[in-house]
Write a protein that holds these residues in place. Sequence first.
Motif: not given
Length: 422
Positions: A239-246, A395-400
Amino acid sequence: MKCVDDFRLQLGKHELVPIVIGGMGVDISTAQLALEAARLGGVGHISDAMVPTVTDRRFNTKFVKNKLAQYKFNVENPDKSVVRFDLGMLEEATRLHVGNTMQQKQGSGLVFINCMEKLTMNAPKETLRVRMRAALDAGIDGITLAAGLHLGSFSLIEDHPRFRDVKLGIIVSSLRALQLFLKKNSRCGRMPDYVVVEGPLAGGHLGFGMDWAQYDLASIFTEIRDWLRAEQLDIPLIPAGGIFTGSDAAGFLEAGAGAVQVATRFTVARECGLPEKVQQEYFKSSEEDIEVNQLSPTGYPMRMIKHCPAIGDSIRPNCEAYGYLLDAKGGCSYIDAYHKAHAENPGQRRVPVWEKTCLCTHMRNFDCWTCGHYAYRLKDTTHLRGDGSYQLLSAEHVFLDYQHSKDNKIALPRREECLMAG
Ligand SMILES: Cc1cc2nc3c(=O)[nH]c(=O)nc-3n(C[C@H](O)[C@H](O)[C@H](O)COP(=O)(O)O)c2cc1C
């Protein structure tokens, strides 16, 4: 409560962190961004949108200049049918872009390329065939078919030696689109390796009409998931679109998603291609600043920040240099809108065109600020600096943060002052 890291995406022999950074056209999802996702064990995308233009900027090639020189005689002519892409040039540009990216890849993750069917380039089939085949030749790990139904796309590469080993996926926004795709491509004897289901809150073009607000990702995801199960088709659904948090992501993974595809949160990463000035506009945007409009000549609605320079501009169509949206007959609805606006304002030199936007030029210049619905929440993901600007992220911060966060929390980065102090 679970987090994203409790799950893995199995794609063939690859076991991946189930985070996919979606393709963001015209070098917004740069090689650097995609490579970070791969290094961290997930999947990153580069995009093949306007690839000769991108290689000119990155590798000092002269593809755009040469094309413009070849077709300069036609710039005043509203009929652009003579403006064709040299397929050898397109192949070379794609190989450069993809090959250079793949050479730098580290880590256990993968790098895919986002291939939009709507980039019809005055010869839809021929140009798409070259773009896909050159990406395969240059070693891309996967191709995500985007912005279109792609009913004939598999057959364009079915005789390529890598057809069965490369990962192939499609983005759909409805079960019906997926069913059509699977039916048409069944002849090729190969299923997609993954399916991205993109809901109405995504960035870029939307696979919905202007009634997009009546749809929601969770319902479409559930419908497709249940159908795949009933058909005993074991294809990871993303799924994609609006998934904003872990936590948003973990919720989908618990419901049976193979991974999630995310993009907007990475638009404010240093590795993203947007200039910092534009990234600050994303940070500063409020919910009211973001609209879905019909300015894209592709015919798909597109979400963007409504004070971006792409809206109401008066630029002359630039198809001799670019021309990525020219249809099979050399037409583009921006050309029509431009000439209509001039006919309604005779004698004026600069006439703003409100009906459509020259997407090639404006995407090339980072003047079309497309974003996901939740771009207005980006300010909550970082620190406000003393001068009123926002601190960029890695990008690492957001990814983690996607990978490990729980309870709908978003981890803020270390403050710049601390970073500088070591
Ligand atoms: C700036 C931007 C540009 C995008 N460009 C493309 C694109 O070129 N092709 C595509 O298939 N999707 C594009 N998308 C959609 C993303 O790949 C992704 O599926 C979607 O935005 C995920 O939702 P999110 O942004 O809410 O996380 C774009 C999204 C953004 C934010």
